[in-house]
Design a protein around this motif. Structure first.
Motif, PDB file in Angstrom:
ATOM      1  N   CYS A  12       0.831  -1.214   0.000  1.00 59.90           N
ATOM      2  CA  CYS A  12       0.000   0.000   0.000  1.00 59.90           C
ATOM      3  C   CYS A  12       0.860   1.256   0.000  1.00 59.90           C
ATOM      4  N   GLN A  13       1.979   1.223   0.738  1.00 57.04           N
ATOM      5  CA  GLN A  13       2.880   2.372   0.756  1.00 57.04           C
ATOM      6  C   GLN A  13       3.535   2.585  -0.603  1.00 57.04           C
ATOM      7  N   SER A  14       3.948   1.492  -1.236  1.00 57.34           N
ATOM      8  CA  SER A  14       4.609   1.596  -2.535  1.00 57.34           C
ATOM      9  C   SER A  14       3.657   2.116  -3.607  1.00 57.34           C
ATOM     10  N   MET A  15       2.393   1.761  -3.484  1.00 52.95           N
ATOM     11  CA  MET A  15       1.401   2.138  -4.489  1.00 52.95           C
ATOM     12  C   MET A  15       0.642   3.410  -4.139  1.00 52.95           C
ATOM     13  N   LEU A  16       0.939   4.021  -3.013  1.00 59.12           N
ATOM     14  CA  LEU A  16       0.148   5.146  -2.519  1.00 59.12           C
ATOM     15  C   LEU A  16      -0.005   6.247  -3.560  1.00 59.12           C
ATOM     16  N   VAL A 131      -5.829   6.082   6.019  1.00 59.36           N
ATOM     17  CA  VAL A 131      -6.198   4.674   6.156  1.00 59.36           C
ATOM     18  C   VAL A 131      -5.042   3.764   5.771  1.00 59.36           C
ATOM     19  N   SER A 132      -4.289   4.149   4.748  1.00 56.78           N
ATOM     20  CA  SER A 132      -3.184   3.319   4.271  1.00 56.78           C
ATOM     21  C   SER A 132      -2.000   3.331   5.223  1.00 56.78           C
ATOM     22  N   ASN A 133      -1.807   4.424   5.951  1.00 61.26           N
ATOM     23  CA  ASN A 133      -0.632   4.548   6.816  1.00 61.26           C
ATOM     24  C   ASN A 133      -0.873   4.119   8.258  1.00 61.26           C
ATOM     25  N   THR A 134      -2.108   4.171   8.712  1.00 64.25           N
ATOM     26  CA  THR A 134      -2.403   3.849  10.109  1.00 64.25           C
ATOM     27  C   THR A 134      -1.953   2.453  10.537  1.00 64.25           C
TER      28      THR A 134
END
Length: 412
Positions: A12-16, A131-134
């Motif tokens: 998710c971080q790579s695709m953010l 939401v992606s980082n939490t």
């Protein structure tokens, strides 16, 4: 299980930036680009199906490079992490730095699809980023519950702690408590000794040649993989579906490459060459297909096929590289190759913007990279069913390899 879930978070971080930095359809009243941002805000009209940093700060035309730069800085951070935390993991242990490495690339692919689903449900970019980082906080706390690597503890002479971790693992697997007692390794380095340094990778001709080729192959794998992944937002069709498919298409790549690399008629070298060449050809052929072609001949389908092929090659290169280096230099070799891999990720976000020259230019760039890396792989030796060198002398001595091959045939 924890590490697998963590890979989904990393995906998710790579695709953010793919969704947070997505460019919706827009039009500008009157011709020409406004001179000021205030004037642009009055004249530009974005589609209102989602928000992104592009709609927030009008990152189009001359400002579009900032989106690619944000993604590039993410991979630059990974490069810094490689340089910084790699040596720390040898001194402090695997768990405190990053939970003992990656489990598999399969969960990373699933993570891309999960992120596409999140983006579909959360259309406001700030909430999507939140939401992606939490989950990162949850995994940070959970990491303290994981045991240290028993292999690392053993290499540091911490026998009692290594035995405790092995007992913990055995009990977790439903085994009875073991009567376990580790013996000090006779091959372990004494405190006054040091392992061969990274300079040995360039000091010896055989290792130097292998390192140069492998560094380019790792760079190309990363460049094409992340380039096609980040380019999913540029493909025609539904944005969220394209992002999800770019991840799910990797799922069959893992068992596919594992099947071929164990066959005597293909092995590591031929299999990786084939996957890289096919990935390159798939990218290049997109330039000759019309955008309105049917589903079976669409550029989107070819791009997804290229993504699957380069993903398979990316899986193989980890195994192949570890077998090409002697035991005493394996960590150093993998570390150098991993750093060159990050440079591919740093450059990849800027390639999709080259579509301003021609829609096919990004795919041609990715295609040439894949083809060149594939052909260079043929210059490396095959490692399937071959003895792995233990020392630098083993790599340089043809006589040693002949003896080892004969020994392997006799015992096999």
């Amino acid at each position: 299980m924890t590490v697998s879930c963590f890979k989904i978070y990393v995906a998710c971080q790579s695709m953010l930036i793919v969704l947070v930095g997505a460019v919706p359809d827009y039009h500008i009243d009157q011709e020409g680009i406004p001179a000021s941002r205030a004037e642009l805000a009055k004249r530009i009209h974005f589609a209102d199906n989602f928000t992104s940093i592009v709609t927030e700060w009008y990152l189009i035309e001359q400002e579009a490079y900032k989106v690619s730069l944000a993604s590039s800085l993410f991979f630059a951070g990974l490069l810094i992490g490689n340089i910084t935390f790699g040596p720390l993991s040898d001194k402090l242990g695997r768990k405190p730095v990053y939970i003992s490495g990656s489990l598999t690339n399969l969960t990373f692919a699933v993570g891309i699809a999960v992120y596409a689903l999140l983006g579909y449900c959360v259309r406001e970019w700030r909430y999507l980023a939140l939401v992606s980082n939490t989950p990162g906080i949850f995994f940070l706390l959970l990491s303290f519950m994981l045991p240290e690597s028993p292999r690392w503890l053993y290499s540091q002479g911490k026998m009692a702690e290594a035995e405790d971790v092995l007992q913990y693992i055995a009990l977790g697997n439903g085994k009875e408590r073991l009567n376990l007692k580790l013996k000090p390794s006779t091959g372990a380095l004494r405190k006054d000794e040091s392992a061969p340094g990274i300079l040995n990778l360039v000091k010896h001709p055989v290792l130097r040649w292998r390192t140069i080729i492998l560094m380019y192959i790792w760079y190309a794998c990363s460049f094409v993989y992340y380039g096609l992944t980040l380019n999913a937002g540029e493909l025609r069709g539904n944005l969220y579906l394209n992002v999800a498919l770019s991840g799910l298409v990797e799922v069959p790549a893992f068992p596919l490459c594992m099947f071929f690399i164990e066959k005597s008629w293909s092995g590591r070298r031929k299999t990786m060459t084939s996957f890289l060449v096919f990935a390159g050809l798939a990218c290049i052929f997109t330039m000759v297909l019309p955008t309105n072609a049917g589903l079976l001949l669409s550029p989107t389908l070819l791009a997804l096929c290229g993504k699957m092929m380069v993903s398979a090659a990316f899986n193989i290169v980890y195994i192949y590289t570890s077998e090409l280096y002697p035991t005493v230099l394996r960590n150093a070799g993998l570390g150098v190759c991993s750093m060159s891999c990050r440079f591919g990720g740093i450059l990849a976000p800027f390639v999709p913007s080259m579509k301003s020259l021609s829609p096919s230019v990004p795919f041609v760039v990715f295609g040439i990279s894949g083809l060149s890396a594939g052909f260079l792989t043929l210059l490396l030796p095959e490692t399937l069913n071959k003895p792995i060198a233990e020392s630098i002398e083993d790599v340089q001595s043809p006589k040693y390899q002949v003896l080892k091959n004969e020994e392997a045939e006799q015992t096999g």
